[in-house]
Enzyme design. Structure first.
Site, PDB file in Angstrom:
ATOM      1  NE  ARG A 137      -4.344  -1.307  -0.059  1.00  0.00           N
ATOM      2  CZ  ARG A 137      -4.282  -2.652  -1.045  1.00  0.00           C
ATOM      3  NH1 ARG A 137      -3.282  -2.728  -1.818  1.00  0.00           N
ATOM      4  NH2 ARG A 137      -5.403  -3.214  -0.885  1.00  0.00           N
ATOM      5  CD  GLU A 166      -2.834   3.517  -6.047  1.00  0.00           C
ATOM      6  OE1 GLU A 166      -3.776   2.761  -6.462  1.00  0.00           O
ATOM      7  OE2 GLU A 166      -1.770   3.157  -5.622  1.00  0.00           O
ATOM      8  CG  HIS A 185      -2.917  -0.560  -7.211  1.00  0.00           C
ATOM      9  ND1 HIS A 185      -3.272   0.316  -6.267  1.00  0.00           N
ATOM     10  CD2 HIS A 185      -2.935  -1.800  -6.734  1.00  0.00           C
ATOM     11  CE1 HIS A 185      -3.290  -0.421  -5.250  1.00  0.00           C
ATOM     12  NE2 HIS A 185      -3.308  -1.682  -5.499  1.00  0.00           N
ATOM     13  CB  ALA A 188      -1.312  -8.840  -7.240  1.00  0.00           C
TER      14      ALA A 188
END
Length: 222
Positions: A137, A166, A185, A188
């Site tokens: 994070r 973001e 981001h 995953a």
């Protein structure tokens, strides 16, 4: 939550980026485009030290992949309890002591009051030319401290997939910094078939009155 599905994906991301850097793959792509036979020296990952912040399912999978490459792996967690695939695990209070000889530092941490700003001036300045990854994070990393750590050679290169805000603002200095890799981001993502498999299993458990898997502890924040 959907614990268990992100570890393999983040391992692919971390080692894809790590090998790109350590084996100079971008250089050879550019050299090929210019038809240049240009050889750069490199060092193997064998016996290199990786420090992973977070020893949960994601950190453990990254650790197992690192062991496959012959790396020495130290984990950092709240408890310091030894976890699968790690050579050693230390407490968060001991983090700084592990960074001076770290070749790679990977944060898989969630964002909690305890982890916010953990990678700041005191910790980053303890590094000695490490490659830094943040795939957990954004708030774990103090962004201004990173720029300073790179300028003072504490951090050799930073690979960042998560950020405090973001999307990353177009004027943010990370975009154009030569020693920072930015991705949006995507280390995953949640594949629907994997998420639904976990949901379906938990639905059956709920329907049968059984304990659910992967429940979140709201006191801990994850």
């Amino acid at each position: 939550n959907v614990r268990g599905i992100f570890g393999p994906l983040m391992s692919e991301y971390v080692f894809g980026q790590l090998l790109t850097l350590t084996r100079h793959l971008a250089h050879y792509r550019d050299a090929q485009s210019q038809k240049q036979w240009s050889v750069l020296p490199y060092q193997s990952l064998i016996n290199r030290k990786m420090v992973i912040l977070g020893t949960g399912s994601i950190g453990a999978h990254v650790a197992a992949t690192a062991k496959h490459f012959g790396m020495q792996v130290t984990g950092v967690s709240r408890s310091g309890k030894l976890a699968t695939s790690f050579d050693t695990v230390v407490t968060t209070a001991q983090l700084t002591s592990q960074l001076s000889d770290a070749d790679v530092v990977v944060s898989t941490l969630p964002s909690t009051p305890e982890t916010k700003g953990l990678l700041s001036h005191p910790t980053l300045s303890a590094c000695n030319g490490a490659i830094l990854f943040n795939v957990g994070r954004g708030p774990v990393l103090e962004e201004s401290a990173l720029i300073d750590a790179i300028e003072h050679k504490h951090i050799r290169h930073a690979v960042l997939d998560v950020f405090a805000n973001e999307p990353l603002d177009s004027t943010h200095p990370f975009w154009t910094h030569p020693d920072i890799t930015v991705t949006p981001h995507i280390s995953a993502i949640s594949f629907p078939d994997q998420v639904f498999a976990i949901f379906a299993d938990n639905y059956q458990r709920w329907h049968q009155g059984s304990a659910l898997q992967y429940t979140v502890d709201f006191d801990l924040g994850y």
